[in-house]
Design a protein around this motif. Sequence first.
Motif, PDB file in Angstrom:
ATOM      1  N   ARG A   1      37.082  43.679  41.405  1.00 59.14           N
ATOM      2  CA  ARG A   1      35.807  43.034  41.710  1.00 59.14           C
ATOM      3  C   ARG A   1      35.176  42.528  40.423  1.00 59.14           C
ATOM      4  NH1 ARG A   1      32.387  43.674  46.318  1.00 59.14           N
ATOM      5  NH2 ARG A   1      31.035  41.835  46.301  1.00 59.14           N
ATOM      6  N   GLU A   2      34.648  41.318  40.467  1.00 59.28           N
ATOM      7  CA  GLU A   2      34.017  40.735  39.289  1.00 59.28           C
ATOM      8  C   GLU A   2      32.745  41.499  38.953  1.00 59.28           C
ATOM      9  OE1 GLU A   2      32.343  36.374  37.753  1.00 59.28           O
ATOM     10  OE2 GLU A   2      33.023  36.668  39.826  1.00 59.28           O
ATOM     11  N   VAL A   3      32.481  41.624  37.653  1.00 59.46           N
ATOM     12  CA  VAL A   3      31.324  42.394  37.207  1.00 59.46           C
ATOM     13  C   VAL A   3      30.040  41.644  37.500  1.00 59.46           C
ATOM     14  CG1 VAL A   3      30.200  43.433  35.212  1.00 59.46           C
ATOM     15  CG2 VAL A   3      32.687  43.550  35.445  1.00 59.46           C
ATOM     16  N   ASN A   4      29.939  40.391  37.050  1.00 58.43           N
ATOM     17  CA  ASN A   4      28.727  39.594  37.235  1.00 58.43           C
ATOM     18  C   ASN A   4      29.112  38.269  37.862  1.00 58.43           C
ATOM     19  OD1 ASN A   4      26.978  41.492  35.988  1.00 58.43           O
ATOM     20  ND2 ASN A   4      27.646  40.758  33.974  1.00 58.43           N
ATOM     21  N   GLY A   5      28.514  37.956  39.013  1.00 56.81           N
ATOM     22  CA  GLY A   5      28.781  36.697  39.675  1.00 56.81           C
ATOM     23  C   GLY A   5      27.941  35.575  39.106  1.00 56.81           C
ATOM     24  N   LEU A   6      28.272  34.341  39.500  1.00 57.86           N
ATOM     25  CA  LEU A   6      27.564  33.156  39.042  1.00 57.86           C
ATOM     26  C   LEU A   6      26.625  32.656  40.128  1.00 57.86           C
ATOM     27  CD1 LEU A   6      30.517  31.240  37.361  1.00 57.86           C
ATOM     28  CD2 LEU A   6      28.759  32.587  36.226  1.00 57.86           C
ATOM     29  N   HIS A   7      25.642  31.904  39.707  1.00 56.53           N
ATOM     30  CA  HIS A   7      24.700  31.252  40.620  1.00 56.53           C
ATOM     31  C   HIS A   7      23.958  32.261  41.491  1.00 56.53           C
ATOM     32  CE1 HIS A   7      26.179  27.126  39.904  1.00 56.53           C
ATOM     33  NE2 HIS A   7      27.313  27.739  39.688  1.00 56.53           N
ATOM     34  N   GLY A   8      23.881  33.503  41.081  1.00 55.70           N
ATOM     35  CA  GLY A   8      23.210  34.484  41.906  1.00 55.70           C
ATOM     36  C   GLY A   8      23.976  34.858  43.152  1.00 55.70           C
ATOM     37  N   SER A   9      25.242  34.460  43.260  1.00 59.32           N
ATOM     38  CA  SER A   9      26.046  34.761  44.434  1.00 59.32           C
ATOM     39  C   SER A   9      26.793  36.063  44.212  1.00 59.32           C
ATOM     40  CB  SER A   9      27.028  33.621  44.712  1.00 59.32           C
ATOM     41  OG  SER A   9      27.906  33.454  43.612  1.00 59.32           O
ATOM     42  N   SER A  10      27.564  36.438  45.223  1.00 53.49           N
ATOM     43  CA  SER A  10      28.341  37.665  45.122  1.00 53.49           C
ATOM     44  C   SER A  10      29.470  37.496  44.118  1.00 53.49           C
ATOM     45  CB  SER A  10      28.897  38.038  46.500  1.00 53.49           C
ATOM     46  OG  SER A  10      27.846  38.256  47.420  1.00 53.49           O
ATOM     47  N   SER A  11      30.021  38.616  43.720  1.00 55.64           N
ATOM     48  CA  SER A  11      31.116  38.593  42.759  1.00 55.64           C
ATOM     49  C   SER A  11      32.413  38.224  43.464  1.00 55.64           C
ATOM     50  CB  SER A  11      31.257  39.963  42.095  1.00 55.64           C
ATOM     51  OG  SER A  11      30.050  40.330  41.453  1.00 55.64           O
ATOM     52  N   SER A  12      33.284  37.578  42.729  1.00 53.87           N
ATOM     53  CA  SER A  12      34.577  37.210  43.286  1.00 53.87           C
ATOM     54  C   SER A  12      35.467  38.442  43.412  1.00 53.87           C
ATOM     55  CB  SER A  12      35.253  36.159  42.403  1.00 53.87           C
ATOM     56  OG  SER A  12      35.481  36.681  41.105  1.00 53.87           O
ATOM     57  N   VAL A  13      36.485  38.331  44.250  1.00 57.10           N
ATOM     58  CA  VAL A  13      37.400  39.434  44.542  1.00 57.10           C
ATOM     59  C   VAL A  13      38.803  38.997  44.174  1.00 57.10           C
ATOM     60  CG1 VAL A  13      38.321  40.947  46.334  1.00 57.10           C
ATOM     61  CG2 VAL A  13      35.916  40.286  46.368  1.00 57.10           C
ATOM     62  N   LEU A  14      39.558  39.915  43.592  1.00 61.16           N
ATOM     63  CA  LEU A  14      40.908  39.621  43.131  1.00 61.16           C
ATOM     64  C   LEU A  14      41.865  40.652  43.708  1.00 61.16           C
ATOM     65  CD1 LEU A  14      42.038  37.429  41.155  1.00 61.16           C
ATOM     66  CD2 LEU A  14      42.150  39.222  39.433  1.00 61.16           C
ATOM     67  N   TYR A  15      42.871  40.185  44.462  1.00 54.53           N
ATOM     68  CA  TYR A  15      43.919  41.048  44.992  1.00 54.53           C
ATOM     69  C   TYR A  15      45.126  40.951  44.071  1.00 54.53           C
ATOM     70  CZ  TYR A  15      41.120  40.760  49.257  1.00 54.53           C
ATOM     71  OH  TYR A  15      40.100  40.811  50.161  1.00 54.53           O
ATOM     72  N   LYS A  16      45.630  42.093  43.667  1.00 57.23           N
ATOM     73  CA  LYS A  16      46.731  42.135  42.708  1.00 57.23           C
ATOM     74  C   LYS A  16      48.012  42.591  43.397  1.00 57.23           C
ATOM     75  CE  LYS A  16      48.298  44.376  38.458  1.00 57.23           C
ATOM     76  NZ  LYS A  16      47.983  45.376  37.416  1.00 57.23           N
ATOM     77  N   TYR A  17      49.125  41.891  43.080  1.00 59.41           N
ATOM     78  CA  TYR A  17      50.448  42.221  43.602  1.00 59.41           C
ATOM     79  C   TYR A  17      51.422  42.279  42.432  1.00 59.41           C
ATOM     80  CZ  TYR A  17      48.395  40.690  48.034  1.00 59.41           C
ATOM     81  OH  TYR A  17      47.584  40.535  49.128  1.00 59.41           O
TER      82      TYR A  17
END
Length: 673
Positions: free
Chosen positions: A344-360
Amino acid sequence: MARFPRPTISLFLILSFQIIFSAIAFGSDFQESDEEEFSEELLLRPLPDLKVLAHFHFESRAPPSLSNSHGRHHHLFPKAIAQLVQKFRVKEMELSFTQGRWNYDRWGGFDPISSSNAKPPGVELWAAFDVPQYLVDASWKNLTHTLSGLFCASINFLESSTTYSAPEWSFHPSSGSLRYGTLPREAVCTENLTPWLKLLPCRDKAGLSVLMDRPSIYRGFYHSQQLRLTSPEFEGRLESGIVLKQTLTVVLQPDSQRASNTYSSETKLQPSWSLSSIFGRKVTSRCVLAKSSNVYLQLEGGLVTELENVQKENVISWIDNVGSEGWRTNPFFDLSVNPDSVLREVNGLHGSSSSVLYKYSVAKYSDSRPFDLGLTWKSPVVWSCPQAPLHASRFLIGSGNERGAIAISLISTGSNEHFLGANIVEDRCKLEVDIFQVVPWYVKVYYHTLRVFVDGQPQAVTDVVEKMRVSPSEDKVSPGVMELVLKFPCDIKSAALTLEFDKGFLHIDEYPPDANQGFDIPSAIISFPNFHARTHYFEDNSLKKSPMLSMFQEKSRVRSYSEVLLVPLTTPDFSMPYNVITITCTAFALYFGSLLNVLRRRVGEEERFLKNRAAKKASRLAQLLSMLSAKIRGKKWEPPQSPSASSSFISLKLIVKVVLVTGIAIAWQYYSQ
C-alpha cells in the motif's frame, strides 16, 4: 635430519587450514559484494480508457573498475556498454526509441512512469561526459556513431552541429558537458528492439522478456524503449560501478468482447485481459541469471478511491481485507493468480486514496505451471489518472511560406491546490514552470517578439519571465535554443506564449527526399521544478531488493513533452532540373554521336565491302533481263565487269522499268509486222 614432533605438526596443519579457510571466506565475501547483478520486473496497470499499461524494467550493475578482479571481462553486464562508457568517459546517458505519443490526459502526467518514461516520438539522446570542455563535441560525435551501429538506427545524423544543443540549467544539472539531440522522424521497428534485447543476459529466451512478442508490441498505441546508464566512478563515488537500466513502456488494447457492453451512456465495462491475451505468451520461468524476477499489478489511487466510495457501507475496506481473500475476489474484479503480497502506498496524491500494488514472484513457476496473470472485471468503474499542474500543448499560427509564429498553451488541470510544491514568495503563491525549446536553424525565430498572456490578458514579459537564456541560431551551423523560467500565480486558469519567426531558404542539396511533407520542430520540454513524482510504499525486506520500486521512490521532476510541429517551407520544383538535365543530355548525345560517326568512318573499306556484297547478291534473273534488253535493242550484251556501289544491285523499281520497256518493245514489234 631433525624431525618435528607430531603435536607440533598437527598444530601447524590446523593453523594452516584455518588461515586458508579464512582467506577463502574473506575472498568470497569480497567477491559477493563486488559481483555483477541483474534483475527483471514487470508492472501492469489498467488505464481509464479501456487500455493496459505494461512497463518492463531490467537493471544490470557492474562492480567498480578498480575492485573488479575480472578486469575488462563481464559475466552479466553487456561488454559493449562497458567499453562505450570507458572509451568516451560517459557519466550519464539516456537513449529512447518511441513510436506514438503519450496521452497525458488519459494515461496520467504526475507519476514516475509518465515523468521519466513518456518520451517524444522518434529518437531522443542526451549524454554528459567527464572530459575537458573542448573535447565534449568530439566525444558526442563519436558516441552517436557508436550507438548508431549498436542499435541499427540513424543516430549518426546527430553528429552535425545543426542537430544538437547544449542546455545549461533547464534540462539537466550537468551544465557545460551535456549535449542533447532528437530525431523526430526516425522510424522505430524491430531492428532497434533486437539489439536492445541482446544486452539482456537471457535475451528474449527466458524470463519476463519472452513476453516481448513483436506483433503484440508494435500494434500498441504507444511504446517506448529506453536505455539509461550512470557511472558514479567519474564523480568520485567508488561504492558502485556502472548501472544500466533498460525499460520498455507499452500501452496495449486488450481484445475482449465484453468491453463493448455499455452499462450507461458514459460508462463501459473494463475489458478483461491476461498476459496470454495481450502478449500472446505466458511466462514459463524466470531468467536463471536474474537476482530477482517479479511482476506487479498496480491499481492507481483514483481507481482505489472510486472502489472505496462504492463500498462506504462496509466497515472494513476490501483492500485491507487481505486475510479473507479480499484481494482476489471482490465485487469489482477477480484475479486469476493469488498475489504473494499486497503493498500500500504511504501517501496518495490529490488527496485521494493510496495506490495498491500486488506482487507476484516468477521464481516458483515452471513449464508445467506457467504464470499467466489475468484480471476479470465484473462491474463498470470510471476514474481519472493524476495530472500535472498545467497541461501543455504547442501549435503554429499563421499561413504562407514566409512568416509564422509558435504558440505554447498552458491550461490548468484544476489540481494545483492539492499539491504542496508551490513556492510562497512575498505572501503570494507562485507556480514555477521551466520551458526548454530547440528550433532548427532554417526557422529564424525573433526572440524579442515574445508575448505572454495570462488568463487571456497580455502581461509584461518582465512580470512573468524570471529567467531567460537565448542562443540564436546560426545558418547551417547551430540551432536556436531557448530556456525560460516562468512564474505564474497558483490560481491561474490558462497561459500562452507566442514567438514569431521567418522561414528560411535551403539549398537544393539540403532538402530531404520527402521535402513536400514539411520540416519537423522537435518537442518542447515543459517541467515543474517544485513538483516531484514519487510513489513510496511501506518498507519491507522485498521492497529493498526491488530496483524498480526503489526508482519510484526517488524524486523525479514532473516533466511533459509537447507535440512535434510540422513546418512547410518553400520547396522548389524538383522536376525542372530533371527536364533540363534530360534535354541537355539528349542534345549532347546527338551531337557527339554524329561527330564520332564521321570521325571514325573509313570510306575506302566501306566501298570495297559494298562492292563485294553487291557481286554476291547479283541474281541470275537480273542477267537474263539485261540480255533480253540488249537483244531487243539490237546491241551486243556484255557482262558487267565491275559494278559501282550505286549500281551494284538492281532494285525493284529498276526491274519494273525493265519489264515495262520489254513489254512495250514486244508489243511494238508485234503490231508493226
